[in-house]
Each structure stands twice: as C-alpha cells, then as structure tokens.
Scaffold this motif. Sequence first.
Motif, mmCIF file in Angstrom:
data_model
loop_
_atom_site.group_PDB
_atom_site.id
_atom_site.type_symbol
_atom_site.label_atom_id
_atom_site.label_comp_id
_atom_site.label_asym_id
_atom_site.label_seq_id
_atom_site.Cartn_x
_atom_site.Cartn_y
_atom_site.Cartn_z
ATOM 1 N N ARG A 105 0.823 -1.211 0.000
ATOM 2 C CA ARG A 105 0.000 0.000 0.000
ATOM 3 C C ARG A 105 0.859 1.264 0.000
ATOM 4 N N ARG A 131 1.572 -5.136 4.274
ATOM 5 C CA ARG A 131 0.657 -5.787 5.212
ATOM 6 C C ARG A 131 0.701 -7.293 4.986
ATOM 7 N N ASP A 246 -3.874 -3.040 8.322
ATOM 8 C CA ASP A 246 -5.188 -2.661 7.809
ATOM 9 C C ASP A 246 -5.564 -1.287 8.376
ATOM 10 N N ASP A 250 -5.396 2.733 6.472
ATOM 11 C CA ASP A 250 -6.517 3.688 6.350
ATOM 12 C C ASP A 250 -6.088 5.048 6.906
HETATM 13 MN MN MN Z 1 -9.301 -2.085 5.327
#
Ligand code: MN
Length: 358
Positions: A105, A131, A246, A250
């Motif tokens: 990410r 991740r 996770d 964000d």
């Molecule tokens: Mn998520």
Amino acid sequence: MKTYKIAAIPGDGIGAEVISAGVEVLNILAERQGSFTFHFDHFDWGGDYYIKHGRMMPDDGRDQIKDHDAILFGSAGHPKIPDHVTLWGLRLAICQPFDQYANVRPTRVLPGITSPLRHVNDKELDWVIVRENSEGEYAGVGGRVHQGSPLEAATDVAMFTRAGVERIMRFAFKLAQSRPRKRLTVVTKSNAQRHAMVMWDEIAVEIAKEFPDVTWDKMLVDAMTMRMVMKPQSLDTMIATNLHADILSDLAAALAGSLGIAPTANINPERSFPSMFEPIHGSAFDIMGKGVANPVGTFWSAVMLLEHLGEKSAADRLMKAIVRVTADGRFHTPDLGGTARTVDVTAAVIDALQDSNV
Ligand code: MN
Ligand code: NAD
C-alpha cells in the motif's frame, strides 16, 4: 502483440463505479502504448449475485480466474448482507487460496491534494506499507459455542507461522532496499502480545542480516499512529500484521488526503496464482450510486497492476496522467473538497493520456 488477460471483478457499491472507470482508462492507455492490449473478462460476483444464488461467487469461481494475468477488484460489501459474509465470500476467498500474502500500500500526497497534516508536502510523506495478507488476526481460525445462550463464547485466534512471517519480512526488506532511502520500520505489539509478536521481532532481527544496507527500526503499533501524524518524514517502508496494517493504511490514506485515492496490490510474489489490484476503500454505502466516487485509488491500483506485469513505461505514463489531474482542483471529487464527478475525473485522465507530453 502481447494481450494481457485481466479478470475484472467490480463487486459492490462504488466498486462497480470505479472499476468501469479503471477498465476504460486501461484500454485507452494500451491504445496509446501500442505495444500490448488488454482482454477483460467481467465477473458479476458480489452482493447482488449472493442475493440471487446464495453465494458471493460460483463454486468454481477461482478456477475461472486462476489463469488470468491479473485481477482488478472493486469492493465486497452490500448494505443488505453482513460484512463478514461479503468479505469472506469474495475478497478473502480469492486472496487466501491464491496466496496473495503481500499486501502493498503506497501512500503519497499527490500534487494538488492537501494533507490534513499542516505543512506536509509530497516529499515528507512518501510511504509504502506492507501488510501480511494471509494469516495473523484474519486467519479465520476460531469459533462460537453456546450461541444464543448466556454461556455464549467466541474466539478469533491470531495464527502466525514462522514461514508466513519470514516470507513477508523478507518481502518488506527487499522492497525497502529497492527504495532510495532503504529504510524499514517493523511494527508490532510485542509488549502486550507476548507470543506471536515476540516471534515477529525475532524474525525481523534474523531477516535483517540478509539486508545489511537497509536501516531498520521497531515500533509498537499504538506509538506508530502518533509517529505517522507527528513525524511523517521519519518513515519510509513499514511492515505490520494483517490487522495492524489494515488500520495503519486507512490512517495513511487519510493523511495523504483521502481514502478515495489510496491503492493496493495483493501480490503472490512467486506468481503461482494471479495477483489482485484494488483501491483500499470499500463499497462506501453513503455515496454509492451518486456518481461521485473518487476513481483515483483505482487508477493508482492500475499503475501497480502494470508494474506487476512488467509494463514500466505504461505504468509511469498512467501515474503521470493521474498526478496531472490531481494537480487541478477542477477534478477533485467531494472527498477532496471539490465538486467533480467520477466521470469528470476519468475523462480528465483519458485526456491527459492522449496528450503527447504525457
Ligand atoms: Mn481495510
Ligand atoms: P468505505 O471505505 O466503504 O468508506 C469509508 C468512508 O470513505 C465513507 O465515508 C466513504 O464515502 C468514503 N470513501 C471511500 N472510498 C471513497 C471514494 N473512492 N471516493 C470518495 N469517498 C470514498 O468503508 P466502510 O464504510 O467501513 O465499509 C463499507 C463496506 O465496504 C463494508 O461492507 C465493508 O466490509 C466493505 N469494505 C470492503 C473492502 C474490500 O472489499 N476491499 C474494503 C473496505 C471495506
């Protein structure tokens, strides 16, 4: 001419809106490149499929996509179906059996976009979060007993294997090594979680020896949220467990301006199954059907898809088109404080792709 076979799975909510934009852009890009084409197979799996057939995808769904070169995914999540049913029935039903254990990410403050952090510009926030994507807290191990009685009990067991941690740790060190700053931060919670997280820390020390040119440090996940906000420039590549990353990703997406611009790659590094590319965001029930979903997260995910296919010049061209569009406030969707619609942003990226300077 090379033809790439891509499985397009828009899924639910705004997933469908952004994936059709992504397919349109990728086809125009291929035309512009002139050296390859895409063949898209579209799969109508997701919540509506579930309402008709009682499952999110057909029994032989994975067989239908296992030989594709890549998967372009929207989102799983339907207002009328519990979230764990949609997620496990589609997204995790692909990620886990296809062993896409590395979830990658990248986060940057793109030109024209303002970070909620004061004074932070693109050079001060340029991260990649790795991740673990196959086990840990989302291994699916656990159960419920005495359901409906006062004795009811439930467990979700976080399952970490040495092989699983070693392979993701090695992937993260390698990725950190490939970036200019060669810097990795290993995130755990090894003070409170005294078994698996301590094993993570030990494995980090072991794997680090294979990468003497990578500078690395360790953070506890709670302190990490503070560091991301207070000292973003001190971070580059980060690795964390399935649950921790996770949440951190964000946060990262929001610090870079919006969840709507953030991309993901679910990578099977050995290429024994196709990898899957998707925006980080979900189905966004609050805006679905309104035509205002930001498609940039999907376009950036398409850049990662192209990189995975080895189409570096096409990837660079699409990224150049994306940043030219984000730099122009007329093409900001409401999540970025603008009034543009999904189709406006898509048309602007297509225009940019047709410009000979891009
Ligand atoms: Mn998520
Ligand atoms: P969400 O990402 O769908 O939405 C969170 C907030 O961000 C909402 O206010 C939404 O409007 C906004 N947002 C997200 N993407 C945007 C975009 N492209 N443009 C503009 N605004 C955007 O998260 P949620 O509300 O927690 O979840 C909704 C559903 O999606 C749930 O069913 C959840 O399980 C599912 N979900 C699926 C995935 C996936 O399949 N990869 C990921 C996250 C959530």
